[in-house]
Design a protein around this motif. Sequence first.
Motif, PDB file in Angstrom:
ATOM      1  N   ASP A 171       0.554  -1.149  -0.111  1.00 45.10           N
ATOM      2  CA  ASP A 171      -0.085   0.035   0.076  1.00 45.10           C
ATOM      3  C   ASP A 171       0.875   0.999   0.192  1.00 45.10           C
ATOM      4  O   ASP A 171       0.332   2.445   0.032  1.00 45.10           O
ATOM      5  CB  ASP A 171      -1.046   0.081   1.347  1.00 45.10           C
ATOM      6  CG  ASP A 171      -2.039  -0.977   1.146  1.00 45.10           C
ATOM      7  OD1 ASP A 171      -2.621  -1.611  -0.061  1.00 45.10           O
ATOM      8  OD2 ASP A 171      -2.541  -1.372   2.127  1.00 45.10           O
ATOM      9  N   GLN A 172       2.499   1.211  -0.016  1.00 44.22           N
ATOM     10  CA  GLN A 172       3.111   2.085   0.138  1.00 44.22           C
ATOM     11  C   GLN A 172       2.943   3.122  -1.163  1.00 44.22           C
ATOM     12  O   GLN A 172       2.768   2.675  -2.274  1.00 44.22           O
ATOM     13  CB  GLN A 172       4.681   1.712   0.357  1.00 44.22           C
ATOM     14  CG  GLN A 172       5.384   3.127   0.341  1.00 44.22           C
ATOM     15  CD  GLN A 172       6.633   2.523   0.637  1.00 44.22           C
ATOM     16  OE1 GLN A 172       7.347   1.482   0.351  1.00 44.22           O
ATOM     17  NE2 GLN A 172       7.656   3.494   1.502  1.00 44.22           N
ATOM     18  N   ARG A 173       2.913   4.503  -1.097  1.00 45.51           N
ATOM     19  CA  ARG A 173       2.891   5.229  -2.116  1.00 45.51           C
ATOM     20  C   ARG A 173       4.085   6.398  -2.181  1.00 45.51           C
ATOM     21  O   ARG A 173       4.747   6.601  -1.302  1.00 45.51           O
ATOM     22  CB  ARG A 173       1.827   6.364  -1.915  1.00 45.51           C
ATOM     23  CG  ARG A 173       0.388   5.429  -2.064  1.00 45.51           C
ATOM     24  CD  ARG A 173      -0.071   5.333  -3.403  1.00 45.51           C
ATOM     25  NE  ARG A 173      -1.332   4.601  -3.389  1.00 45.51           N
ATOM     26  CZ  ARG A 173      -1.623   3.338  -3.455  1.00 45.51           C
ATOM     27  NH1 ARG A 173      -0.655   2.513  -3.474  1.00 45.51           N
ATOM     28  NH2 ARG A 173      -2.917   2.905  -3.718  1.00 45.51           N
ATOM     29  N   PHE A 174       4.242   6.729  -3.415  1.00 46.11           N
ATOM     30  CA  PHE A 174       5.522   7.443  -3.523  1.00 46.11           C
ATOM     31  C   PHE A 174       5.324   8.867  -4.316  1.00 46.11           C
ATOM     32  O   PHE A 174       4.289   8.854  -5.283  1.00 46.11           O
ATOM     33  CB  PHE A 174       6.319   6.726  -4.558  1.00 46.11           C
ATOM     34  CG  PHE A 174       6.650   5.343  -3.900  1.00 46.11           C
ATOM     35  CD1 PHE A 174       8.026   5.226  -3.114  1.00 46.11           C
ATOM     36  CD2 PHE A 174       5.954   4.439  -4.180  1.00 46.11           C
ATOM     37  CE1 PHE A 174       8.480   4.175  -2.635  1.00 46.11           C
ATOM     38  CE2 PHE A 174       6.373   3.034  -3.704  1.00 46.11           C
ATOM     39  CZ  PHE A 174       7.510   2.795  -2.802  1.00 46.11           C
ATOM     40  N   PHE A 175       5.853   9.929  -3.945  1.00 46.79           N
ATOM     41  CA  PHE A 175       6.022  11.084  -4.945  1.00 46.79           C
ATOM     42  C   PHE A 175       6.820  10.845  -5.865  1.00 46.79           C
ATOM     43  O   PHE A 175       8.007  10.363  -5.652  1.00 46.79           O
ATOM     44  CB  PHE A 175       6.208  12.203  -3.908  1.00 46.79           C
ATOM     45  CG  PHE A 175       5.081  12.652  -2.971  1.00 46.79           C
ATOM     46  CD1 PHE A 175       3.939  13.149  -3.332  1.00 46.79           C
ATOM     47  CD2 PHE A 175       5.363  12.643  -1.400  1.00 46.79           C
ATOM     48  CE1 PHE A 175       3.014  13.594  -2.392  1.00 46.79           C
ATOM     49  CE2 PHE A 175       4.425  13.027  -0.595  1.00 46.79           C
ATOM     50  CZ  PHE A 175       3.176  13.417  -1.053  1.00 46.79           C
ATOM     51  N   PRO A 235      -0.959  14.530 -10.203  1.00 48.90           N
ATOM     52  CA  PRO A 235      -1.713  12.952 -10.263  1.00 48.90           C
ATOM     53  C   PRO A 235      -1.732  12.808 -11.687  1.00 48.90           C
ATOM     54  O   PRO A 235      -1.633  13.556 -12.690  1.00 48.90           O
ATOM     55  CB  PRO A 235      -3.032  13.577  -9.674  1.00 48.90           C
ATOM     56  CG  PRO A 235      -2.863  14.648  -9.008  1.00 48.90           C
ATOM     57  CD  PRO A 235      -1.657  15.616  -9.396  1.00 48.90           C
ATOM     58  N   ASP A 236      -1.658  11.408 -11.998  1.00 45.87           N
ATOM     59  CA  ASP A 236      -1.829  10.657 -13.316  1.00 45.87           C
ATOM     60  C   ASP A 236      -0.610  11.431 -14.038  1.00 45.87           C
ATOM     61  O   ASP A 236      -1.112  11.524 -15.474  1.00 45.87           O
ATOM     62  CB  ASP A 236      -2.964  10.966 -13.782  1.00 45.87           C
ATOM     63  CG  ASP A 236      -4.390  10.475 -13.105  1.00 45.87           C
ATOM     64  OD1 ASP A 236      -4.280   9.617 -12.532  1.00 45.87           O
ATOM     65  OD2 ASP A 236      -5.226  11.163 -12.786  1.00 45.87           O
ATOM     66  N   SER A 237       0.285  11.748 -13.656  1.00 47.72           N
ATOM     67  CA  SER A 237       1.632  12.089 -14.641  1.00 47.72           C
ATOM     68  C   SER A 237       1.491  13.589 -15.210  1.00 47.72           C
ATOM     69  O   SER A 237       1.938  13.585 -16.561  1.00 47.72           O
ATOM     70  CB  SER A 237       2.073  11.006 -15.355  1.00 47.72           C
ATOM     71  OG  SER A 237       2.595   9.888 -14.736  1.00 47.72           O
ATOM     72  N   ARG A 289       0.450  10.778  -6.021  1.00 51.02           N
ATOM     73  CA  ARG A 289       0.811   9.521  -5.215  1.00 51.02           C
ATOM     74  C   ARG A 289       0.802   8.217  -6.075  1.00 51.02           C
ATOM     75  O   ARG A 289      -0.247   7.893  -6.564  1.00 51.02           O
ATOM     76  CB  ARG A 289       0.125   9.606  -3.862  1.00 51.02           C
ATOM     77  CG  ARG A 289       0.020  10.794  -3.125  1.00 51.02           C
ATOM     78  CD  ARG A 289      -0.882  10.877  -2.107  1.00 51.02           C
ATOM     79  NE  ARG A 289      -0.610  11.938  -1.057  1.00 51.02           N
ATOM     80  CZ  ARG A 289      -0.149  12.051   0.027  1.00 51.02           C
ATOM     81  NH1 ARG A 289       0.592  10.994   0.474  1.00 51.02           N
ATOM     82  NH2 ARG A 289       0.176  13.370   0.441  1.00 51.02           N
ATOM     83  N   TYR A 290       2.101   7.662  -6.217  1.00 52.97           N
ATOM     84  CA  TYR A 290       2.036   6.752  -7.078  1.00 52.97           C
ATOM     85  C   TYR A 290       2.424   5.290  -6.511  1.00 52.97           C
ATOM     86  O   TYR A 290       2.985   5.552  -5.303  1.00 52.97           O
ATOM     87  CB  TYR A 290       3.144   6.944  -8.265  1.00 52.97           C
ATOM     88  CG  TYR A 290       2.797   8.045  -8.960  1.00 52.97           C
ATOM     89  CD1 TYR A 290       2.324   7.994 -10.116  1.00 52.97           C
ATOM     90  CD2 TYR A 290       3.198   9.428  -8.313  1.00 52.97           C
ATOM     91  CE1 TYR A 290       2.035   9.084 -10.945  1.00 52.97           C
ATOM     92  CE2 TYR A 290       2.863  10.442  -9.343  1.00 52.97           C
ATOM     93  CZ  TYR A 290       2.367  10.434 -10.547  1.00 52.97           C
ATOM     94  OH  TYR A 290       1.930  11.563 -11.128  1.00 52.97           O
ATOM     95  N   THR A 291       1.962   4.068  -6.850  1.00 53.29           N
ATOM     96  CA  THR A 291       2.290   3.036  -6.304  1.00 53.29           C
ATOM     97  C   THR A 291       3.499   2.396  -6.909  1.00 53.29           C
ATOM     98  O   THR A 291       3.971   2.865  -8.021  1.00 53.29           O
ATOM     99  CB  THR A 291       1.137   1.962  -6.801  1.00 53.29           C
ATOM    100  OG1 THR A 291       1.110   1.795  -8.107  1.00 53.29           O
ATOM    101  CG2 THR A 291      -0.152   2.273  -6.346  1.00 53.29           C
TER     102      THR A 291
END
Length: 128
Positions: A3-7, A26-28, A40-42
């Motif tokens: 579930d970790q997210r990344f900037f 968001p969404d590149s 926030r990206y997976t």
Amino acid sequence: MSDQRFFVVDFRKEWTRQPYITLWGPDSRGYNWSLSGAGRYTAEELDRSVGYHTRRRYVASRGAYVGPWERFGVPCEVLERLGSEPDTEGRWRLDNGGRPIVRNSAAVRKLLTANRYVPKPVTSVEAA
């Protein structure tokens, strides 16, 4: 699956002189200085997009992307710990609710690079 997210941080040369760390939206789509407005990206998204979300700087003399890390994922919690209020006066004021931000410095860029997400290779079976 985590579930970790990344900037995704962007350290292009022209942006390292900005007062705040530049983050992908968001969404590149687009760029943002505020953590609240950033994407926030997976890990799975970053794994599938090597060369796009994760890339080194292009070095013309070598004709390849072999320079310092230019853009990459960093765990959200790392940047959130560095979050602070933006300037409210002067040239770099953000008075449109863009907060929190992460102040840009060589030390912060070094810390973020040390905490960068290293994508896992996607096998042809996984990509199908």
